[in-house]
Design a protein around this motif. Structure first.
Motif, mmCIF file in Angstrom:
data_model
loop_
_atom_site.group_PDB
_atom_site.id
_atom_site.type_symbol
_atom_site.label_atom_id
_atom_site.label_comp_id
_atom_site.label_asym_id
_atom_site.label_seq_id
_atom_site.Cartn_x
_atom_site.Cartn_y
_atom_site.Cartn_z
ATOM 1 N N UNK A 1 -63.100 -11.779 70.036
ATOM 2 C CA UNK A 1 -62.312 -10.669 69.515
ATOM 3 C C UNK A 1 -61.178 -10.260 70.430
ATOM 4 N N UNK A 2 -61.344 -10.459 71.722
ATOM 5 C CA UNK A 2 -60.340 -10.035 72.683
ATOM 6 C C UNK A 2 -59.653 -11.256 73.267
ATOM 7 N N UNK A 3 -58.349 -11.357 73.064
ATOM 8 C CA UNK A 3 -57.624 -12.546 73.519
ATOM 9 C C UNK A 3 -57.611 -12.637 75.039
ATOM 10 N N UNK A 4 -57.465 -11.496 75.709
ATOM 11 C CA UNK A 4 -57.448 -11.520 77.171
ATOM 12 C C UNK A 4 -58.793 -11.946 77.733
ATOM 13 N N UNK A 5 -59.884 -11.471 77.115
ATOM 14 C CA UNK A 5 -61.208 -11.875 77.565
ATOM 15 C C UNK A 5 -61.423 -13.370 77.345
ATOM 16 N N UNK B 1 -50.464 -18.356 76.053
ATOM 17 C CA UNK B 1 -49.842 -17.587 74.978
ATOM 18 C C UNK B 1 -50.102 -18.256 73.631
ATOM 19 N N UNK B 2 -50.026 -19.582 73.589
ATOM 20 C CA UNK B 2 -50.329 -20.289 72.348
ATOM 21 C C UNK B 2 -51.767 -20.029 71.905
ATOM 22 N N UNK B 3 -52.679 -19.985 72.874
ATOM 23 C CA UNK B 3 -54.067 -19.651 72.555
ATOM 24 C C UNK B 3 -54.163 -18.252 71.972
ATOM 25 N N UNK B 4 -53.462 -17.299 72.586
ATOM 26 C CA UNK B 4 -53.469 -15.922 72.072
ATOM 27 C C UNK B 4 -52.919 -15.854 70.655
ATOM 28 N N UNK B 5 -51.800 -16.525 70.422
ATOM 29 C CA UNK B 5 -51.172 -16.464 69.102
ATOM 30 C C UNK B 5 -52.070 -17.062 68.021
ATOM 31 N N UNK B 6 -52.691 -18.187 68.350
ATOM 32 C CA UNK B 6 -53.583 -18.809 67.371
ATOM 33 C C UNK B 6 -54.790 -17.920 67.107
ATOM 34 N N UNK B 7 -55.326 -17.305 68.150
ATOM 35 C CA UNK B 7 -56.500 -16.442 67.980
ATOM 36 C C UNK B 7 -56.180 -15.215 67.132
ATOM 37 N N UNK B 8 -54.933 -14.754 67.156
ATOM 38 C CA UNK B 8 -54.535 -13.615 66.321
ATOM 39 C C UNK B 8 -54.426 -13.998 64.853
ATOM 40 N N UNK B 9 -54.117 -15.264 64.572
ATOM 41 C CA UNK B 9 -53.905 -15.698 63.191
ATOM 42 C C UNK B 9 -55.149 -16.306 62.554
ATOM 43 N N UNK B 10 -56.119 -16.698 63.376
ATOM 44 C CA UNK B 10 -57.309 -17.361 62.864
ATOM 45 C C UNK B 10 -58.555 -16.566 63.212
ATOM 46 N N UNK B 11 -59.639 -16.925 62.593
ATOM 47 C CA UNK B 11 -60.923 -16.271 62.865
ATOM 48 C C UNK B 11 -61.657 -17.042 63.952
ATOM 49 N N UNK B 12 -61.145 -16.919 65.159
ATOM 50 C CA UNK B 12 -61.795 -17.589 66.272
ATOM 51 C C UNK B 12 -62.980 -16.759 66.763
ATOM 52 N N UNK C 1 -46.662 -20.691 53.567
ATOM 53 C CA UNK C 1 -47.608 -19.609 53.843
ATOM 54 C C UNK C 1 -48.556 -19.962 54.986
ATOM 55 N N UNK C 2 -48.261 -21.019 55.722
ATOM 56 C CA UNK C 2 -49.148 -21.470 56.798
ATOM 57 C C UNK C 2 -48.513 -21.160 58.149
ATOM 58 N N UNK C 3 -49.008 -20.147 58.879
ATOM 59 C CA UNK C 3 -48.455 -19.872 60.208
ATOM 60 C C UNK C 3 -48.726 -21.019 61.175
ATOM 61 N N UNK C 4 -49.880 -21.659 61.017
ATOM 62 C CA UNK C 4 -50.245 -22.835 61.826
ATOM 63 C C UNK C 4 -50.736 -23.904 60.865
ATOM 64 N N UNK C 5 -49.860 -24.825 60.469
ATOM 65 C CA UNK C 5 -50.196 -25.793 59.416
ATOM 66 C C UNK C 5 -51.433 -26.629 59.716
ATOM 67 N N UNK C 6 -51.693 -26.951 60.989
ATOM 68 C CA UNK C 6 -52.863 -27.789 61.280
ATOM 69 C C UNK C 6 -54.133 -27.116 60.777
#
Length: 343
Positions: free
Chosen positions: A101-105, A87-98, A224-229
């Protein structure tokens, strides 16, 4: 499962902690640094019973052998914790340009890599963790090199919207490596206490380093940083002609794979202790982690203080119970021997 060297256990747990640092979704404050230091001190105290258990040559693995309740309890926690990581991977992928394109994939691809890696055994994972640790250290140095000119020490001040208690609870709720530490100590060949203290020392160093950079570099942009790192990574660019974003993303994916592989390997081992004849255990555990990830994602339970309950139960209460049971059994045996001698 094969034995681990002290340095291998320390590095595995440190890399798992580094993944939590990258996924931290709360503002970095001076109170957070103090709360993190207190949290790590409390975690050391929580690990005292399992260290005493290991010092008596009475490992948790011995209690899991031939039983089902204890290994299944740890198994359930590892599956939930692995799902939380997804889930953490999914959340980060939604907020960043990883680069997917598909979190489940992406989760399925990472799960396939974890399945292959877990089949090679924990020693192979431990040997590869040394290289990943070197890449992590290089990444942190690159971050420092790119951001040291933007460090403003005047930003190190207490915040009116944060408390040390809040920082303590936020960090402790992310300490899901503690039950993993309890399991890994069962397979350590020597120096359990030193390895544990080294892990906590490195954990404090990494957390303090990233928190310090976040506070002094981001300043007012922290809100303004959803993920400060990753916000620090965007600001800290040491190269004039080439951005270092790819390096941070590679480290993030490597840490995610290593963390999930570690939990899959331990889960498959515990599942094998409960059901020795069951096959495809790693595949079953990975599929279960994806199921828990979907449940946690739908119910928005990937973060919260409720993780403190299983962490305290598996890290402290159960080892204390095993210690007390062994002490009573040993006293009973000693009294029985005394009666036989006296008669």
């Amino acid at each position: 499962m094969n034995k681990l060297r002290p340095s291998q256990m320390t590095i595995l747990l440190t890399l798992s902690t580094a993944f939590s640092v990258m996924c931290a979704a709360f503002p970095f404050t001076l109170e957070q640094i103090l709360g993190t230091a207190i949290s790590i001190g409390v975690q050391i105290l929580l690990c005292i019973p399992v260290l005493l258990l290991t010092k008596r040559n009475d490992s948790l693995a011995a209690h899991c052998t031939g039983h089902k309740i204890l290994p299944l309890g740890f198994l359930l926690y590892l599956l939930i914790s692995g799902g939380r990581s997804v889930v953490q991977l999914w959340n980060v992928s939604d907020s960043l340009s990883l680069p997917f394109s598909n979190a489940m994939l992406a989760a399925a691809l990472i799960a396939a890599v974890c399945l292959y890696t877990s089949a090679l055994g924990i020693q192979t994972l431990a040997r590869s963790s040394t290289l990943v640790f070197g890449v992590l250290v290089l990444t942190l140095l690159v971050m420092l090199a790119g951001g040291y000119q933007s460090i403003h020490l005047q930003e190190l001040s207490f915040s009116p919207d944060a408390t040390i208690w809040q920082g303590f609870l936020q960090h402790l709720s992310l300490a899901d490596e503690l039950p993993v530490l309890v399991l890994l100590l069962s397979f350590l060949d020597k120096q359990p206490t030193k390895s544990t203290l080294r892990f906590f020392g490195l954990s404090l160093l990494i957390w303090s380093f990233v928190l310090f950079l976040g506070i002094t570099i981001l300043g007012n942009f922290m809100t303004h940083a959803p993920y400060p790192f990753f916000m620090i990574a965007n600001v800290s660019q040491p190269f004039r002609t080439q951005r270092a974003d790819a390096l941070y993303l590679v480290v993030f994916v490597l840490l995610c794979i290593l963390r999930l592989t570690l939990m899959t390997t331990l889960s498959a081992h515990l599942l094998g202790q409960a059901f020795p004849n069951l096959r495809c255990r790693s595949l079953i555990c990975l599929l279960a982690m994806l199921v828990f990830a979907a449940i946690l994602g739908i119910w928005n339970m990937a973060s919260g203080w409720w993780y403190l309950v299983p962490i305290g139960l598996l890290t402290t209460i159960i080892p204390w119970g095993l210690l007390c049971c062994k002490s009573k059994t040993q006293q009973g045996n000693d009294s029985g021997k005394t009666e036989v001698v006296s008669s």
